[in-house]
Design a protein around this motif. Structure first.
Motif, short mmCIF file in Angstrom:
data_model
loop_
_atom_site.label_atom_id
_atom_site.label_comp_id
_atom_site.label_asym_id
_atom_site.label_seq_id
_atom_site.Cartn_x
_atom_site.Cartn_y
_atom_site.Cartn_z
N GLN A 61 1.36 -2.54 -8.68
CA GLN A 61 1.70 -3.07 -7.37
C GLN A 61 0.46 -3.21 -6.50
OE1 GLN A 61 4.68 -0.38 -5.87
NE2 GLN A 61 6.27 -1.14 -7.24
N LEU A 62 -0.41 -2.24 -6.58
CA LEU A 62 -1.64 -2.26 -5.81
C LEU A 62 -2.53 -3.44 -6.21
CD1 LEU A 62 -3.25 -0.77 -3.65
CD2 LEU A 62 -4.16 0.70 -5.44
N GLU B 65 -10.66 -3.02 5.65
CA GLU B 65 -10.51 -1.57 5.56
C GLU B 65 -9.38 -1.17 4.61
OE1 GLU B 65 -10.50 0.66 9.18
OE2 GLU B 65 -12.12 -0.53 10.03
N GLN B 66 -8.27 -1.91 4.67
CA GLN B 66 -7.16 -1.61 3.75
C GLN B 66 -7.53 -1.97 2.32
OE1 GLN B 66 -3.52 -3.40 5.09
NE2 GLN B 66 -3.30 -1.98 6.79
N LEU B 67 -8.35 -2.98 2.17
CA LEU B 67 -8.82 -3.36 0.85
C LEU B 67 -9.64 -2.23 0.23
CD1 LEU B 67 -8.99 -5.64 -1.27
CD2 LEU B 67 -11.05 -6.41 -0.11
N LEU B 68 -10.51 -1.64 1.01
CA LEU B 68 -11.33 -0.52 0.54
C LEU B 68 -10.45 0.68 0.19
CD1 LEU B 68 -14.03 0.74 -0.08
CD2 LEU B 68 -14.24 1.34 2.34
N MET C 41 0.85 -1.18 0.00
CA MET C 41 0.00 0.00 0.00
C MET C 41 0.89 1.24 0.00
SD MET C 41 -3.16 -1.20 0.13
CE MET C 41 -4.09 0.22 0.58
N PRO C 42 0.46 2.31 -0.69
CA PRO C 42 1.27 3.52 -0.72
C PRO C 42 1.35 4.16 0.66
CG PRO C 42 -0.85 3.91 -1.76
CD PRO C 42 -0.78 2.45 -1.46
N LYS C 43 2.46 4.84 0.91
CA LYS C 43 2.63 5.50 2.21
C LYS C 43 1.65 6.65 2.37
CE LYS C 43 7.43 4.23 2.63
NZ LYS C 43 8.82 4.65 2.64
N ASP C 44 1.40 7.39 1.31
CA ASP C 44 0.48 8.52 1.34
C ASP C 44 -0.54 8.35 0.22
OD1 ASP C 44 -0.90 10.87 1.52
OD2 ASP C 44 0.84 12.18 1.23
N PRO C 45 -1.69 7.75 0.50
CA PRO C 45 -2.67 7.47 -0.56
C PRO C 45 -3.31 8.71 -1.17
CG PRO C 45 -3.59 6.92 1.58
CD PRO C 45 -2.15 7.29 1.81
N PHE C 46 -3.08 9.89 -0.57
CA PHE C 46 -3.69 11.10 -1.10
C PHE C 46 -2.74 11.90 -1.98
CE2 PHE C 46 -5.76 10.14 2.98
CZ PHE C 46 -7.03 9.89 2.51
N ALA D 74 -8.73 3.40 -8.05
CA ALA D 74 -9.65 4.17 -8.89
C ALA D 74 -9.07 5.54 -9.20
CB ALA D 74 -11.00 4.30 -8.19
N GLU D 75 -8.42 6.18 -8.20
CA GLU D 75 -7.79 7.49 -8.43
C GLU D 75 -6.65 7.37 -9.44
OE1 GLU D 75 -6.53 8.71 -4.56
OE2 GLU D 75 -8.57 9.01 -3.84
#
Length: 75
Positions: free
Chosen positions: A21-22, A34-37, A1-6, A44-45
């Motif tokens: 990778q995701l 929750e991490q899956l969501l 998972m990315p360190k900063d998803p935003f 999607a972004e």
């Protein structure tokens, strides 16, 4: 998972690499719900970012094919 998803991706290539990778992490089935969501939302972004970049390049190619050179400005 990315360190900063935003954080927006630095480039099309970076977005594509992160997306690949995701997908691998999500398909592994090892993420809590929750991490899956969160991963799905980030995916999607990233997909929208990549589509936007591709669309901008396609539009520029159309302009060039019509014989008119206009500056390409990434969105």
């Amino acid at each position: 998972m990315p360190k900063d998803p935003f954080k927006p991706p630095a480039s099309y290539e970076a977005a594509l690499e992160e997306l690949e990778q995701l997908v691998q992490v999500i398909e592994s089935g090892q993420l809590p719900l929750e991490q899956l969501l969160t991963g799905y939302q980030r995916g999607a972004e990233l997909l929208a970012f990549c589509r936007g970049k591709l669309e901008a390049v396609e539009n520029q190619i159309k302009v060039l094919d019509e014989g008119t050179l206009k500056p390409w400005t990434p969105q």
